[in-house]
Design an enzyme around this catalytic site. Structure first.
Site, PDB file in Angstrom:
ATOM      1  CD  GLU A   1     150.352 -37.748   4.767  1.00 13.29           C
ATOM      2  OE1 GLU A   1     149.327 -37.906   5.422  1.00 13.29           O
ATOM      3  OE2 GLU A   1     150.812 -38.589   3.989  1.00 13.29           O
TER       4      GLU A   1
ATOM      5  CG  ASN B   1     146.155 -43.084   2.588  1.00 11.24           C
ATOM      6  OD1 ASN B   1     145.732 -44.077   1.999  1.00 11.24           O
ATOM      7  ND2 ASN B   1     147.450 -42.789   2.666  1.00 11.24           N
ATOM      8  CG  PHE B   2     140.275 -46.298   3.748  1.00  9.58           C
ATOM      9  CD1 PHE B   2     140.179 -45.204   4.588  1.00  9.58           C
ATOM     10  CD2 PHE B   2     139.108 -46.763   3.135  1.00  9.58           C
ATOM     11  CE1 PHE B   2     138.947 -44.579   4.825  1.00  9.58           C
ATOM     12  CE2 PHE B   2     137.872 -46.141   3.360  1.00  9.58           C
ATOM     13  CZ  PHE B   2     137.800 -45.049   4.198  1.00  9.58           C
ATOM     14  CE  LYS B   3     148.640 -44.433   5.736  1.00  9.23           C
ATOM     15  NZ  LYS B   3     149.726 -44.157   6.656  1.00  9.23           N
TER      16      LYS B   3
ATOM     17  N   GLY C   1     151.680 -42.813  11.404  1.00  2.74           N
ATOM     18  CA  GLY C   1     151.437 -44.125  12.009  1.00  2.74           C
ATOM     19  C   GLY C   1     152.103 -44.310  13.359  1.00  2.74           C
TER      20      GLY C   1
ATOM     21  CB  SER D   1     149.767 -39.236  14.619  1.00  2.83           C
ATOM     22  OG  SER D   1     150.644 -40.322  14.357  1.00  2.83           O
TER      23      SER D   1
ATOM     24  CG  HIS E   1     151.608 -41.762   1.368  1.00  3.76           C
ATOM     25  ND1 HIS E   1     152.394 -42.487   2.240  1.00  3.76           N
ATOM     26  CD2 HIS E   1     150.618 -41.230   2.106  1.00  3.76           C
ATOM     27  CE1 HIS E   1     151.873 -42.392   3.454  1.00  3.76           C
ATOM     28  NE2 HIS E   1     150.786 -41.639   3.405  1.00  3.76           N
TER      29      HIS E   1
HETATM   30  P1  13P Z   1     148.324 -41.835  10.219  1.00  2.27           P
HETATM   31  O1  13P Z   1     147.166 -40.888  10.387  1.00  2.27           O
HETATM   32  O2  13P Z   1     147.963 -43.259  10.521  1.00  2.27           O
HETATM   33  O3  13P Z   1     149.536 -41.366  10.922  1.00  2.27           O
HETATM   34  O4  13P Z   1     148.678 -41.839   8.634  1.00  2.27           O
HETATM   35  C1  13P Z   1     148.866 -40.632   7.992  1.00  2.27           C
HETATM   36  C2  13P Z   1     148.997 -40.860   6.542  1.00  2.27           C
HETATM   37  O5  13P Z   1     149.977 -41.437   6.096  1.00  2.27           O
HETATM   38  C3  13P Z   1     147.918 -40.383   5.671  1.00  2.27           C
HETATM   39  O6  13P Z   1     148.284 -40.412   4.330  1.00  2.27           O
END
Ligand code: 13P
Length: 240
Positions: free
Chosen positions: A166, A8-10, A172, A202, A97
């Site tokens: 998650e 997920n690149f956000k 993050g 993470s 999400h």
């Molecule tokens: P991180 O891997 O940066 O913690 O993010 C997880 C996430 O939100 C994936 O959708």
């Protein structure tokens, strides 16, 4: 069951960067993972931002969308509709999400509408759930209730559903949930649904191997560590 590795690149990476990324990813998967992918043991997906969506035409991985409005098209400023996703051949979506729930105010009604709309459209749906730290600290009963409520919002018997657990406090932060916490939570979830279960929060190349060995973990949803193709490739490699 196959292992699913998703990135997920956000709101990261430009279109140009994603174009270079996809070339690198395709090359890596073709040389290292072709058999596993062709034998349906491994599935790789990336979810770039809307400005970086590319045609879903790669041989070894799929491109999905991080969001979509519950309409084909229309007056929904800032959103993206089904018709626009279909132009790219996109048929995978992230729904629920925690960043959209908490930062963008998506409530359970909005999420349920998205779910119904994209299920009707036949999308593979990655439904994200997970508790905040406060709920986790209240103990197992509170955790179960919380996850149950999030799952009750959708039809868990939908055949193209993947549930991504998650925990908000692990997203993050660089600190994933512990192996015991993941095992405990995925075992709770496996009693609530038969769907494939991904862990996210993470995940990186160092912890992915251990996480993927946990019972009832069928894959990972990766944020930060998916942003560079080499780092994402290392995670895929440990899944082989
Ligand atoms: P991180 O891997 O940066 O913690 O993010 C997880 C996430 O939100 C994936 O959708």
């Amino acid at each position: 069951m196959k292992t699913i590795i998703a990135g997920n690149f956000k709101a990261n990476l430009t279109r140009k960067q994603v174009m270079a990324y996809t070339q690198g990813l395709e090359k890596f998967l073709e040389s290292q993972c072709a058999d596993s992918i062709q034998n349906h043991k491994l599935q790789v997906n990336i979810f770039p931002s809307h400005t970086a969506l590319l045609g879903n035409t790669f041989a070894y991985f799929h491109i999905g969308t991080q969001n979509g409005y519950f309409a084909t098209s229309g007056g929904f400023t800032g959103e993206i509709g089904l018709l626009q996703l279909q132009e790219f051949g996109i048929n995978r979506i992230l729904i629920g999400h925690s960043e959209r729930r908490n930062l963008l105010g998506e409530d359970s009604e909005c999420i349920a509408k998205k779910f119904r709309f994209y299920a009707e459209a036949g999308f593979e749906i990655y439904y994200c759930i997970g508790e905040d730290l406060h709920t986790r600290q209240k103990g197992e009963g509170a955790l179960k209730d919380f996850l149950h409520t999030q799952l009750a919002n959708i039809d868990v018997s939908y055949s193209k559903l993947i549930v991504a657990y998650e925990p908000i406090w692990a997203i993050g932060t660089g600190v994933s949930a512990s192996m015991e916490q993941i095992e405990q939570t995925h075992s709770i979830l496996a009693q609530m649904t038969q769907d494939p279960l991904l862990y996210g929060g993470s995940v990186n190349a160092d912890n992915a191997g251990e996480i993927l060995k946990i019972p009832n973990v069928n894959g990972v949803l990766v944020g930060s560590a998916s942003l560079e193709v080499d780092s994402f490739a290392k995670i895929i490699q440990v899944a082989l």
